[in-house]
Write a protein that holds these residues in place. Structure first.
Motif, PDB file in Angstrom:
ATOM      1  N   CYS A 111       0.847  -1.194   0.000  1.00  0.00           N
ATOM      2  CA  CYS A 111       0.000   0.000   0.000  1.00  0.00           C
ATOM      3  C   CYS A 111       0.882   1.245   0.000  1.00  0.00           C
ATOM      4  O   CYS A 111       1.893   1.286   0.706  1.00  0.00           O
ATOM      5  CB  CYS A 111      -0.909   0.030   1.228  1.00  0.00           C
ATOM      6  SG  CYS A 111      -2.079  -1.332   1.309  1.00  0.00           S
ATOM      7  N   VAL A 112       0.495   2.248  -0.766  1.00  0.00           N
ATOM      8  CA  VAL A 112       1.278   3.473  -0.898  1.00  0.00           C
ATOM      9  C   VAL A 112       0.374   4.671  -0.630  1.00  0.00           C
ATOM     10  O   VAL A 112      -0.773   4.707  -1.086  1.00  0.00           O
ATOM     11  CB  VAL A 112       1.890   3.584  -2.310  1.00  0.00           C
ATOM     12  CG1 VAL A 112       2.667   4.889  -2.462  1.00  0.00           C
ATOM     13  CG2 VAL A 112       2.788   2.393  -2.611  1.00  0.00           C
ATOM     14  N   TYR A 113       0.915   5.642   0.115  1.00  0.00           N
ATOM     15  CA  TYR A 113       0.158   6.885   0.311  1.00  0.00           C
ATOM     16  C   TYR A 113       1.103   8.064   0.489  1.00  0.00           C
ATOM     17  O   TYR A 113       2.117   7.976   1.188  1.00  0.00           O
ATOM     18  CB  TYR A 113      -0.748   6.822   1.544  1.00  0.00           C
ATOM     19  CG  TYR A 113      -1.554   8.102   1.699  1.00  0.00           C
ATOM     20  CD1 TYR A 113      -2.702   8.302   0.936  1.00  0.00           C
ATOM     21  CD2 TYR A 113      -1.126   9.115   2.546  1.00  0.00           C
ATOM     22  CE1 TYR A 113      -3.425   9.488   1.028  1.00  0.00           C
ATOM     23  CE2 TYR A 113      -1.842  10.309   2.642  1.00  0.00           C
ATOM     24  CZ  TYR A 113      -2.993  10.483   1.877  1.00  0.00           C
ATOM     25  OH  TYR A 113      -3.687  11.664   1.967  1.00  0.00           O
ATOM     26  N   ASP A 114       0.770   9.150  -0.171  1.00  0.00           N
ATOM     27  CA  ASP A 114       1.399  10.445   0.061  1.00  0.00           C
ATOM     28  C   ASP A 114       0.380  11.493  -0.360  1.00  0.00           C
ATOM     29  O   ASP A 114      -0.138  11.430  -1.483  1.00  0.00           O
ATOM     30  CB  ASP A 114       2.688  10.594  -0.750  1.00  0.00           C
ATOM     31  CG  ASP A 114       3.522  11.786  -0.287  1.00  0.00           C
ATOM     32  OD1 ASP A 114       2.935  12.868  -0.057  1.00  0.00           O
ATOM     33  OD2 ASP A 114       4.751  11.648  -0.169  1.00  0.00           O
ATOM     34  N   PRO A 115       0.063  12.448   0.500  1.00  0.00           N
ATOM     35  CA  PRO A 115      -0.953  13.448   0.148  1.00  0.00           C
ATOM     36  C   PRO A 115      -0.563  14.323  -1.032  1.00  0.00           C
ATOM     37  O   PRO A 115      -1.430  14.984  -1.609  1.00  0.00           O
ATOM     38  CB  PRO A 115      -1.097  14.282   1.434  1.00  0.00           C
ATOM     39  CG  PRO A 115       0.157  14.041   2.202  1.00  0.00           C
ATOM     40  CD  PRO A 115       0.570  12.650   1.877  1.00  0.00           C
ATOM     41  N   VAL A 116       0.716  14.341  -1.424  1.00  0.00           N
ATOM     42  CA  VAL A 116       1.132  15.200  -2.530  1.00  0.00           C
ATOM     43  C   VAL A 116       1.035  14.514  -3.888  1.00  0.00           C
ATOM     44  O   VAL A 116       1.270  15.155  -4.918  1.00  0.00           O
ATOM     45  CB  VAL A 116       2.581  15.704  -2.328  1.00  0.00           C
ATOM     46  CG1 VAL A 116       2.730  16.372  -0.982  1.00  0.00           C
ATOM     47  CG2 VAL A 116       3.604  14.580  -2.485  1.00  0.00           C
ATOM     48  N   LEU A 117       0.682  13.240  -3.933  1.00  0.00           N
ATOM     49  CA  LEU A 117       0.621  12.535  -5.207  1.00  0.00           C
ATOM     50  C   LEU A 117      -0.394  13.186  -6.148  1.00  0.00           C
ATOM     51  O   LEU A 117      -1.512  13.507  -5.755  1.00  0.00           O
ATOM     52  CB  LEU A 117       0.231  11.066  -4.990  1.00  0.00           C
ATOM     53  CG  LEU A 117       1.277  10.154  -4.332  1.00  0.00           C
ATOM     54  CD1 LEU A 117       0.676   8.784  -4.055  1.00  0.00           C
ATOM     55  CD2 LEU A 117       2.521  10.036  -5.199  1.00  0.00           C
ATOM     56  N   SER A 118       0.015  13.338  -7.394  1.00  0.00           N
ATOM     57  CA  SER A 118      -0.890  13.879  -8.400  1.00  0.00           C
ATOM     58  C   SER A 118      -1.769  12.753  -8.947  1.00  0.00           C
ATOM     59  O   SER A 118      -1.446  11.571  -8.800  1.00  0.00           O
ATOM     60  CB  SER A 118      -0.086  14.500  -9.545  1.00  0.00           C
ATOM     61  OG  SER A 118       0.597  13.488 -10.285  1.00  0.00           O
ATOM     62  N   PRO A 119      -2.885  13.098  -9.610  1.00  0.00           N
ATOM     63  CA  PRO A 119      -3.713  12.051 -10.227  1.00  0.00           C
ATOM     64  C   PRO A 119      -2.926  11.195 -11.214  1.00  0.00           C
ATOM     65  O   PRO A 119      -3.128   9.983 -11.288  1.00  0.00           O
ATOM     66  CB  PRO A 119      -4.819  12.850 -10.925  1.00  0.00           C
ATOM     67  CG  PRO A 119      -4.940  14.107 -10.122  1.00  0.00           C
ATOM     68  CD  PRO A 119      -3.524  14.426  -9.694  1.00  0.00           C
ATOM     69  N   ALA A 120      -2.010  11.820 -11.964  1.00  0.00           N
ATOM     70  CA  ALA A 120      -1.208  11.054 -12.922  1.00  0.00           C
ATOM     71  C   ALA A 120      -0.290  10.068 -12.206  1.00  0.00           C
ATOM     72  O   ALA A 120      -0.115   8.922 -12.644  1.00  0.00           O
ATOM     73  CB  ALA A 120      -0.387  12.008 -13.796  1.00  0.00           C
ATOM     74  N   GLU A 121       0.307  10.486 -11.083  1.00  0.00           N
ATOM     75  CA  GLU A 121       1.182   9.594 -10.323  1.00  0.00           C
ATOM     76  C   GLU A 121       0.387   8.466  -9.685  1.00  0.00           C
ATOM     77  O   GLU A 121       0.846   7.320  -9.627  1.00  0.00           O
ATOM     78  CB  GLU A 121       1.928  10.403  -9.259  1.00  0.00           C
ATOM     79  CG  GLU A 121       3.008  11.287  -9.843  1.00  0.00           C
ATOM     80  CD  GLU A 121       3.545  12.318  -8.858  1.00  0.00           C
ATOM     81  OE1 GLU A 121       4.726  12.690  -8.981  1.00  0.00           O
ATOM     82  OE2 GLU A 121       2.773  12.766  -7.968  1.00  0.00           O
ATOM     83  N   THR A 122      -0.803   8.762  -9.219  1.00  0.00           N
ATOM     84  CA  THR A 122      -1.674   7.721  -8.667  1.00  0.00           C
ATOM     85  C   THR A 122      -1.999   6.683  -9.729  1.00  0.00           C
ATOM     86  O   THR A 122      -2.006   5.475  -9.460  1.00  0.00           O
ATOM     87  CB  THR A 122      -2.969   8.351  -8.132  1.00  0.00           C
ATOM     88  OG1 THR A 122      -2.651   9.262  -7.073  1.00  0.00           O
ATOM     89  CG2 THR A 122      -3.916   7.284  -7.600  1.00  0.00           C
ATOM     90  N   GLU A 123      -2.219   7.141 -10.950  1.00  0.00           N
ATOM     91  CA  GLU A 123      -2.518   6.220 -12.055  1.00  0.00           C
ATOM     92  C   GLU A 123      -1.311   5.345 -12.381  1.00  0.00           C
ATOM     93  O   GLU A 123      -1.452   4.148 -12.653  1.00  0.00           O
ATOM     94  CB  GLU A 123      -2.955   7.016 -13.288  1.00  0.00           C
ATOM     95  CG  GLU A 123      -3.489   6.145 -14.417  1.00  0.00           C
ATOM     96  CD  GLU A 123      -4.035   6.949 -15.578  1.00  0.00           C
ATOM     97  OE1 GLU A 123      -4.403   6.338 -16.599  1.00  0.00           O
ATOM     98  OE2 GLU A 123      -4.092   8.204 -15.467  1.00  0.00           O
ATOM     99  N   VAL A 124      -0.120   5.925 -12.336  1.00  0.00           N
ATOM    100  CA  VAL A 124       1.097   5.152 -12.591  1.00  0.00           C
ATOM    101  C   VAL A 124       1.272   4.071 -11.521  1.00  0.00           C
ATOM    102  O   VAL A 124       1.568   2.909 -11.829  1.00  0.00           O
ATOM    103  CB  VAL A 124       2.336   6.079 -12.613  1.00  0.00           C
ATOM    104  CG1 VAL A 124       3.622   5.259 -12.575  1.00  0.00           C
ATOM    105  CG2 VAL A 124       2.321   6.955 -13.860  1.00  0.00           C
ATOM    106  N   LEU A 125       1.065   4.425 -10.265  1.00  0.00           N
ATOM    107  CA  LEU A 125       1.205   3.449  -9.184  1.00  0.00           C
ATOM    108  C   LEU A 125       0.197   2.311  -9.339  1.00  0.00           C
ATOM    109  O   LEU A 125       0.518   1.146  -9.122  1.00  0.00           O
ATOM    110  CB  LEU A 125       1.010   4.141  -7.835  1.00  0.00           C
ATOM    111  CG  LEU A 125       2.149   5.076  -7.397  1.00  0.00           C
ATOM    112  CD1 LEU A 125       1.737   5.873  -6.166  1.00  0.00           C
ATOM    113  CD2 LEU A 125       3.424   4.293  -7.109  1.00  0.00           C
TER     114      LEU A 125
END
Length: 321
Positions: free
Chosen positions: A158-172
């Motif tokens: 599981c990964v979390y960081d409040p600064v993640l962008s929508p594009a980075e979330t999609e990559v993960l």
């Protein structure tokens, strides 16, 4: 359509071996506008496929480095010791963890016994904007290498960081890890499962919260933390601040074993002050018994420079109508 292309790129990233990359010459100066390896200069955020390519390059740089082999041995040593103590005490509750590997499709590494990873989990906090930051990207590449080498399925991470962008979330998501949708503030209980917490350069409160959430001999004995040196935190913080605001970090110092990751010029900015922490049962059981009684949740009301993003409180219902 774009998501489909990125998923295909992620599959290629996961299984195909990249062509060997040359080591960068020691002392080589970068050209104007070129980021240093693991450098902190902000880069334009690329599309998903471009980010995956950069991740793959960062992974290959890590894989051929002396730092990776030494860091992996340090982590593996702690994991083996942890497994041995749990096998001796609670064999029926232990999920296997493979530290060996064999060649996978395309020549890449494949865990030797991934099916035996049962209840082994991984949680990553604070990975940062890896699409535009070389440091964050190298830290993510390290996590992906570690998961593969230790036989932990990406679906167990599981990964979390409040600064993640929508594009980075999609990559993960394309890489197969689980992106958490809620800010846990590090307050995650392992609930009887062996869990590796990967927390590079996180705020002190995040480590303190994690300890509070697992404040028992049984839970802590199942945790391994890769993150800021606890010994270094203790040395840098004033004693009164450590004991008042970060009491769980202060109280656990005698119950852990800490091994520093190797220092290397190539990754000075990426993994500086990073250690592996695990909690031997003999040390935990040697702490005063009253230490474990009624742990109070940290609130940090009078704490300055908290260094974490707090969870947003729910808005009260509107009864005006």
């Amino acid at each position: 359509m774009a998501s489909g292309r990125m998923a295909a790129a992620a599959r290629e990233f996961s299984w195909q071996a990249a062509a060997p990359r040359r080591r960068r010459a020691v002392g080589r100066r970068s050209r104007r506008g070129e980021a240093e390896p693991g450098g902190s200069r902000a880069e334009p955020e690329a599309d998903g496929g471009g980010v995956l390519r950069r991740l793959r390059e960062a992974e290959e740089d890590l894989r051929i480095s002396d730092f990776w082999s030494s860091a992996l041995e340090t982590i593996s040593q702690c994991l083996r010791k942890q497994r041995e103590q749990l096998t001796a005490t609670l064999p029926e509750a232990l999920g296997g963890l493979s530290l060996g590997s064999s060649a996978g499709p395309g020549g890449g590494e494949r865990p030797a016994a991934a099916a035996g990873t049962g209840c082994v989990k991984c949680v990553c906090y604070g990975i940062g904007n890896f699409a535009s930051c070389g440091i964050a990207r190298t830290q993510l590449a390290f996590l992906l290498l570690l998961l593969g080498k230790c036989g932990v399925p990406r679906s167990h991470c599981c990964v979390y960081d409040p600064v993640l962008s929508p594009a980075e979330t999609e990559v993960l998501a394309a890489l197969g890890v689980t992106v958490l949708g809620e800010n846990e503030e590090g307050k995650r209980s392992v609930r009887g499962e062996r869990t590796v917490f990967y927390m590079p350069h996180c705020g002190t409160a995040l480590y303190n919260n994690l300890l509070w959430s697992n404040w028992s001999v049984d839970a802590l004995s199942r945790i391994l933390i890769v993150g800021n040196s606890f010994r270094g935190l203790e040395e840098r913080l004033l004693t009164k601040i450590l004991q008042k605001s970060y009491r769980y970090l202060a109280q656990i110092q005698g119950g852990l074993e800490e091994l520093a990751l190797p220092e290397t010029p190539q990754y000075t900015d990426v993994f500086n002050d990073t250690s592996v922490h695990w909690f031997p049962l003999t040390k935990l059981e040697g702490l005063p018994g009253d230490l474990w009684a009624a742990p109070q949740e940290p609130d940090y009301q009078d704490c300055e420079d908290l260094e974490i993003v707090r969870k947003q409180a729910a808005s009260p219902p509107d009864h005006s109508s």
